[in-house]
Design an enzyme around this catalytic site. Structure first.
Site, mmCIF file in Angstrom:
data_model
loop_
_atom_site.group_PDB
_atom_site.id
_atom_site.type_symbol
_atom_site.label_atom_id
_atom_site.label_comp_id
_atom_site.label_asym_id
_atom_site.label_seq_id
_atom_site.Cartn_x
_atom_site.Cartn_y
_atom_site.Cartn_z
ATOM 1 N N LYS A 1 0.793 -1.235 0.000
ATOM 2 C CA LYS A 1 0.000 0.000 0.000
ATOM 3 C C LYS A 1 0.829 1.292 0.000
ATOM 4 O O LYS A 1 0.318 2.365 0.333
ATOM 5 C CB LYS A 1 -1.008 0.047 1.170
ATOM 6 C CG LYS A 1 -1.800 -1.204 1.396
ATOM 7 C CD LYS A 1 -2.289 -1.884 0.164
ATOM 8 C CE LYS A 1 -3.358 -1.120 -0.600
ATOM 9 N NZ LYS A 1 -3.738 -1.897 -1.828
ATOM 10 N N ALA A 2 2.095 1.176 -0.418
ATOM 11 C CA ALA A 2 2.959 2.364 -0.422
ATOM 12 C C ALA A 2 2.985 3.078 -1.768
ATOM 13 O O ALA A 2 3.655 4.099 -1.919
ATOM 14 C CB ALA A 2 4.378 1.959 -0.023
ATOM 15 N N HIS B 1 6.898 -7.341 -2.358
ATOM 16 C CA HIS B 1 6.733 -6.683 -1.055
ATOM 17 C C HIS B 1 7.717 -7.275 -0.046
ATOM 18 O O HIS B 1 7.595 -7.030 1.164
ATOM 19 C CB HIS B 1 5.315 -6.896 -0.519
ATOM 20 C CG HIS B 1 4.240 -6.148 -1.251
ATOM 21 N ND1 HIS B 1 4.365 -4.837 -1.651
ATOM 22 C CD2 HIS B 1 2.986 -6.518 -1.634
ATOM 23 C CE1 HIS B 1 3.250 -4.449 -2.259
ATOM 24 N NE2 HIS B 1 2.411 -5.454 -2.260
ATOM 25 N N ARG C 1 6.069 5.002 1.894
ATOM 26 C CA ARG C 1 4.971 5.944 2.181
ATOM 27 C C ARG C 1 4.932 6.169 3.680
ATOM 28 O O ARG C 1 5.185 5.230 4.449
ATOM 29 C CB ARG C 1 3.660 5.319 1.696
ATOM 30 C CG ARG C 1 2.458 6.209 1.796
ATOM 31 C CD ARG C 1 1.219 5.516 1.232
ATOM 32 N NE ARG C 1 0.118 6.449 1.065
ATOM 33 C CZ ARG C 1 -1.079 6.120 0.602
ATOM 34 N NH1 ARG C 1 -1.345 4.864 0.245
ATOM 35 N NH2 ARG C 1 -2.027 7.032 0.488
ATOM 36 N N SER D 1 -4.299 3.012 4.501
ATOM 37 C CA SER D 1 -4.555 2.362 3.211
ATOM 38 C C SER D 1 -4.597 0.844 3.382
ATOM 39 O O SER D 1 -5.466 0.165 2.817
ATOM 40 C CB SER D 1 -3.460 2.767 2.215
ATOM 41 O OG SER D 1 -3.712 2.194 0.961
HETATM 42 S S1 PPS Z 1 -0.635 -2.955 -3.240
HETATM 43 O O1 PPS Z 1 -1.875 -3.763 -3.026
HETATM 44 O O2 PPS Z 1 0.325 -3.142 -2.143
HETATM 45 O O3 PPS Z 1 -0.040 -3.197 -4.552
HETATM 46 O O4 PPS Z 1 -1.161 -1.456 -3.163
HETATM 47 P P1 PPS Z 1 -0.342 -0.181 -3.640
HETATM 48 O O5 PPS Z 1 -0.494 -0.009 -5.092
HETATM 49 O O6 PPS Z 1 1.045 -0.215 -3.076
HETATM 50 O O7 PPS Z 1 -1.065 0.997 -2.875
HETATM 51 C C1 PPS Z 1 -2.383 1.416 -3.134
HETATM 52 C C2 PPS Z 1 -2.477 2.837 -2.657
HETATM 53 O O8 PPS Z 1 -1.849 3.689 -3.621
HETATM 54 C C3 PPS Z 1 -2.801 4.625 -4.102
HETATM 55 N N1 PPS Z 1 -2.550 4.952 -5.504
HETATM 56 C C4 PPS Z 1 -2.340 6.217 -5.932
HETATM 57 N N2 PPS Z 1 -2.254 7.374 -5.264
HETATM 58 C C5 PPS Z 1 -2.063 8.505 -6.009
HETATM 59 N N3 PPS Z 1 -1.980 8.504 -7.360
HETATM 60 C C6 PPS Z 1 -2.063 7.354 -8.066
HETATM 61 N N4 PPS Z 1 -1.986 7.364 -9.391
HETATM 62 C C7 PPS Z 1 -2.243 6.130 -7.336
HETATM 63 N N5 PPS Z 1 -2.379 4.833 -7.693
HETATM 64 C C8 PPS Z 1 -2.565 4.133 -6.562
HETATM 65 C C9 PPS Z 1 -4.133 3.899 -3.907
HETATM 66 O O9 PPS Z 1 -5.217 4.785 -3.999
HETATM 67 C C10 PPS Z 1 -3.918 3.312 -2.526
HETATM 68 O O10 PPS Z 1 -3.888 4.324 -1.516
HETATM 69 P P2 PPS Z 1 -5.183 4.807 -0.667
HETATM 70 O O11 PPS Z 1 -4.642 5.754 0.367
HETATM 71 O O12 PPS Z 1 -5.772 3.578 -0.059
HETATM 72 O O13 PPS Z 1 -6.087 5.482 -1.635
#
Ligand code: PPS
Length: 292
Positions: free
Chosen positions: A45-46, A107, A129, A137
């Site tokens: 989720k980073a 991860h 993050r 998240s």
């Molecule tokens: S995972 O399941 O570990 O692969 O998830 P991961 O992709 O690391 O993290 C998901 C969070 O990243 C946010 N996200 C973004 N934020 C800003 N801009 C863009 N383009 C973007 N893409 C993914 C996503 O919304 C999740 O964060 P939260 O805070 O839950 O919204």
């Protein structure tokens, strides 16, 4: 009460894990990296999907529009340690990837990375993050993803986060471990979600200079547009709507994408407890921003 269908957390060489990420351990550890592989490493989720899509578009955005329109991001960027019934394991998917370079997601905490990545001197991109937003998240993700252990309520989740009792273990060990590795392994680019949110173009420039890429102004503009939160949220190939283990009615994968959402979750007392503990665990040379 724990749902019987949810996986159980267990200690795996000192890190909390679930079977989906340890059952294929021998193949993971014996994985044969190639010198041009790019490893994308994060605590869950980073910003994994975000940076994966940045890299995917930088390398392959122009070459194959079909690839962009038909393959979900998790097939284009295999998740190395994932194994579950009825789908190819991450190592198999990576072995079959036709691209060069291969972009591979993990991860894993740094000490678990298969040795061939180090031996081949592969480029690695780590995204970190800030702990509070990362935890928020992860909490919402664990609520909606039935392949993850039961999160419990917010306060008990916070206690689990502090104790490192979430899948892939302690956030603190993860970010500290990769940060320390950067001091001795020069092919590691350590990035921050908050920097990416503040100035995506600047972070793409830094990334390109690390990767030895020089996109034209038009290419860079195309990448920047593609990776905007709303565009990724509306793109079925990047929003995980094709993943059957997730229930978006509970919470969507592309949830908010903000820096500072933790303020909507922490009470004053929880925030104080968190900050007190944080000081003891974080490497003081590693500085995060919890707002921008
Ligand atoms: S995972 O399941 O570990 O692969 O998830 P991961 O992709 O690391 O993290 C998901 C969070 O990243 C946010 N996200 C973004 N934020 C800003 N801009 C863009 N383009 C973007 N893409 C993914 C996503 O919304 C999740 O964060 P939260 O805070 O839950 O919204």
């Amino acid at each position: 009460m724990d749902s019987p269908s949810r996986p159980k957390l267990f200690d795996f060489h000192g890190v909390s894990m679930i079977n989906a990420f340890t059952d294929n351990w021998e193949a993971i550890q014996n994985f044969k990296a190639r010198p041009d592989d790019v490893l994308i490493a994060t605590y869950p989720k980073a910003g994994t999907t975000w940076i994966s899509y940045v890299l995917e578009l930088l390398y392959f955005g122009q070459m194959s529009p079909d690839r962009q329109n038909t393959l979900p991001i998790y097939e284009r960027v295999p998740f190395l340690e994932l194994t579950c019934p009825d789908i190819d394991s991450g190592t198999d998917l990576a072995d079959k990837l036709p691209t060069s370079p291969r972009l591979i997601k993990t991860h894993l905490p740094v000490q678990f990375v298969p040795k061939s990545f180090w031996e081949q001197n592969c480029r690695m991109v780590y995204v970190a993050r800030n702990a509070k937003d990362n935890m928020v998240s992860y909490f919402h993700f664990d609520r909606m993803n039935f392949a993850q252990p039961e999160p419990g309520d917010w306060n008990s989740y916070l206690q689990k986060f502090l104790a490192g009792k979430l899948v892939f273990g302690s956030w603190y060990d993860h970010v500290n471990g990769w940060w320390k590795k950067k001091q001795t392994y020069s092919n590691l680019h350590y990035m921050f979600y908050e920097d990416l949110a503040e100035d995506t173009g600047r972070e793409i420039d830094k990334l390109c200079s690390f990767l030895g890429l020089s996109p034209s102004a038009e290419e860079k503009a195309r990448v920047m547009s593609g990776v905007k939160f709303d565009n990724m949220k509306n793109n079925a190939m990047t929003n995980y709507s094709t993943d059957p283990t997730m229930d978006f009615k509970i919470s969507p994968f592309m949830r908010k994408g903000k820096v500072g959402d933790w303020k909507n979750h922490f009470t004053v007392a929880q925030n104080e407890e968190f900050d007190e503990d944080y000081k003891k665990k974080i490497d003081p040379t590693l500085q995060f921003r919890t707002e921008i």
